[in-house]
Enzyme design. Sequence first.
Site, PDB file in Angstrom:
ATOM      1  N   ASN A   1     -13.071  -3.205   2.374  1.00 24.78           N
ATOM      2  CA  ASN A   1     -13.989  -2.075   2.508  1.00 24.78           C
ATOM      3  C   ASN A   1     -14.968  -2.085   1.334  1.00 24.78           C
ATOM      4  O   ASN A   1     -14.571  -2.373   0.195  1.00 24.78           O
ATOM      5  CB  ASN A   1     -13.219  -0.754   2.517  1.00 24.78           C
ATOM      6  CG  ASN A   1     -12.327  -0.631   3.738  1.00 24.78           C
ATOM      7  OD1 ASN A   1     -12.687  -1.080   4.828  1.00 24.78           O
ATOM      8  ND2 ASN A   1     -11.158  -0.039   3.575  1.00 24.78           N
TER       9      ASN A   1
ATOM     10  N   ASP B   1       0.847  -1.190   0.000  1.00 21.38           N
ATOM     11  CA  ASP B   1       0.000   0.000   0.000  1.00 21.38           C
ATOM     12  C   ASP B   1       0.890   1.250   0.000  1.00 21.38           C
ATOM     13  O   ASP B   1       1.899   1.312   0.708  1.00 21.38           O
ATOM     14  CB  ASP B   1      -0.916  -0.006   1.231  1.00 21.38           C
ATOM     15  CG  ASP B   1      -2.068   0.971   1.085  1.00 21.38           C
ATOM     16  OD1 ASP B   1      -3.219   0.513   0.951  1.00 21.38           O
ATOM     17  OD2 ASP B   1      -1.813   2.201   1.080  1.00 21.38           O
ATOM     18  N   ILE B   2       0.488   2.247  -0.778  1.00 20.69           N
ATOM     19  CA  ILE B   2       1.280   3.475  -0.908  1.00 20.69           C
ATOM     20  C   ILE B   2       1.232   4.316   0.372  1.00 20.69           C
ATOM     21  O   ILE B   2       2.116   5.139   0.615  1.00 20.69           O
ATOM     22  CB  ILE B   2       0.781   4.301  -2.129  1.00 20.69           C
ATOM     23  CG1 ILE B   2       1.851   5.230  -2.648  1.00 20.69           C
ATOM     24  CG2 ILE B   2      -0.490   5.054  -1.810  1.00 20.69           C
ATOM     25  CD1 ILE B   2       1.522   5.843  -4.013  1.00 20.69           C
TER      26      ILE B   2
ATOM     27  N   HIS C   1     -10.452  -5.294  -3.207  1.00 20.05           N
ATOM     28  CA  HIS C   1      -9.117  -5.540  -2.647  1.00 20.05           C
ATOM     29  C   HIS C   1      -9.210  -5.922  -1.190  1.00 20.05           C
ATOM     30  O   HIS C   1     -10.087  -5.469  -0.459  1.00 20.05           O
ATOM     31  CB  HIS C   1      -8.214  -4.319  -2.823  1.00 20.05           C
ATOM     32  CG  HIS C   1      -8.823  -3.029  -2.364  1.00 20.05           C
ATOM     33  ND1 HIS C   1      -9.741  -2.335  -3.120  1.00 20.05           N
ATOM     34  CD2 HIS C   1      -8.654  -2.321  -1.230  1.00 20.05           C
ATOM     35  CE1 HIS C   1     -10.107  -1.243  -2.473  1.00 20.05           C
ATOM     36  NE2 HIS C   1      -9.478  -1.215  -1.312  1.00 20.05           N
TER      37      HIS C   1
ATOM     38  N   HIS D   1      -7.092  -5.718   2.289  1.00 19.23           N
ATOM     39  CA  HIS D   1      -5.956  -5.134   3.004  1.00 19.23           C
ATOM     40  C   HIS D   1      -5.402  -6.196   3.955  1.00 19.23           C
ATOM     41  O   HIS D   1      -6.147  -6.730   4.791  1.00 19.23           O
ATOM     42  CB  HIS D   1      -6.399  -3.947   3.865  1.00 19.23           C
ATOM     43  CG  HIS D   1      -6.942  -2.772   3.113  1.00 19.23           C
ATOM     44  ND1 HIS D   1      -6.202  -1.634   2.872  1.00 19.23           N
ATOM     45  CD2 HIS D   1      -8.162  -2.549   2.564  1.00 19.23           C
ATOM     46  CE1 HIS D   1      -6.949  -0.750   2.217  1.00 19.23           C
ATOM     47  NE2 HIS D   1      -8.148  -1.278   2.023  1.00 19.23           N
TER      48      HIS D   1
ATOM     49  N   VAL E   1     -11.018   2.914  -3.744  1.00 17.89           N
ATOM     50  CA  VAL E   1     -10.630   2.381  -5.058  1.00 17.89           C
ATOM     51  C   VAL E   1     -11.622   1.273  -5.409  1.00 17.89           C
ATOM     52  O   VAL E   1     -11.770   0.293  -4.666  1.00 17.89           O
ATOM     53  CB  VAL E   1      -9.189   1.827  -5.037  1.00 17.89           C
ATOM     54  CG1 VAL E   1      -8.847   1.212  -6.391  1.00 17.89           C
ATOM     55  CG2 VAL E   1      -8.190   2.935  -4.682  1.00 17.89           C
TER      56      VAL E   1
HETATM   57  P1  5GP Z   1      -9.777   1.475   0.188  1.00 15.61           P
HETATM   58  O1  5GP Z   1      -9.876   2.768   0.924  1.00 15.61           O
HETATM   59  O2  5GP Z   1     -10.442   1.561  -1.169  1.00 15.61           O
HETATM   60  O3  5GP Z   1     -10.225   0.281   0.974  1.00 15.61           O
HETATM   61  O4  5GP Z   1      -8.227   1.227  -0.024  1.00 15.61           O
HETATM   62  C1  5GP Z   1      -7.517   1.703  -1.116  1.00 15.61           C
HETATM   63  C2  5GP Z   1      -6.057   1.589  -0.736  1.00 15.61           C
HETATM   64  O5  5GP Z   1      -5.284   1.716  -1.894  1.00 15.61           O
HETATM   65  C3  5GP Z   1      -5.604   2.693   0.239  1.00 15.61           C
HETATM   66  O6  5GP Z   1      -5.067   2.098   1.405  1.00 15.61           O
HETATM   67  C4  5GP Z   1      -4.560   3.469  -0.553  1.00 15.61           C
HETATM   68  O7  5GP Z   1      -3.492   3.908   0.235  1.00 15.61           O
HETATM   69  C5  5GP Z   1      -4.131   2.472  -1.621  1.00 15.61           C
HETATM   70  N1  5GP Z   1      -3.729   3.099  -2.858  1.00 15.61           N
HETATM   71  C6  5GP Z   1      -4.429   4.027  -3.559  1.00 15.61           C
HETATM   72  N2  5GP Z   1      -3.759   4.385  -4.658  1.00 15.61           N
HETATM   73  C7  5GP Z   1      -2.614   3.648  -4.674  1.00 15.61           C
HETATM   74  C8  5GP Z   1      -1.510   3.580  -5.581  1.00 15.61           C
HETATM   75  O8  5GP Z   1      -1.439   4.250  -6.609  1.00 15.61           O
HETATM   76  N3  5GP Z   1      -0.506   2.714  -5.241  1.00 15.61           N
HETATM   77  C9  5GP Z   1      -0.555   1.917  -4.124  1.00 15.61           C
HETATM   78  N4  5GP Z   1       0.483   1.116  -3.903  1.00 15.61           N
HETATM   79  N5  5GP Z   1      -1.581   1.976  -3.253  1.00 15.61           N
HETATM   80  C10 5GP Z   1      -2.604   2.829  -3.520  1.00 15.61           C
END
Ligand code: 5GP
Length: 114
Positions: free
Chosen positions: A87, A30-31, A100, A102, A96
């Site tokens: 989520n 994760d970024i 996915h 986590h 996103v």
């Molecule tokens: P969500 O909030 O949808 O459950 O999680 C999306 C996750 O994707 C977040 O933890 C966010 O930090 C990660 N994320 C979003 N954009 C990128 C990206 O471009 N690269 C990486 N490695 N992680 C990302």
Amino acid sequence: MEDSIFTKIIKREIPSDIVYEDDDVFAFKDISPQAPVHIIIIPKRQIPTLNNLEDQDSLLMGKLIIVAKNIAKSLNIAEDGYRLVFNCNENGGQTVFHIHCHLMGGRKFSWPAG
Ligand code: 5GP
């Protein structure tokens, strides 16, 4: 359907720290890590949310969990424990729209989640 950020990561159009890849599943760091270990595990097929899953996706989703477990083991967080989170949509905090998981570990998490 327009490519999600995660599909662009799979296609290497956006760089990432890749942790695992096979024909169906992809995993990367994760970024914006929320824990010392924070890995995102995704199906290669772009499914927007958990609500879009169908009965025939059960093998794929099971595979995602097995990959998460194997990564946890390989990163030596399995015995201490870890958290898997999916989520879904606004109340779930999804940002996103490509399903996915986590995988987070390396610290203790509180429960119930905030
Ligand atoms: P969500 O909030 O949808 O459950 O999680 C999306 C996750 O994707 C977040 O933890 C966010 O930090 C990660 N994320 C979003 N954009 C990128 C990206 O471009 N690269 C990486 N490695 N992680 C990302």
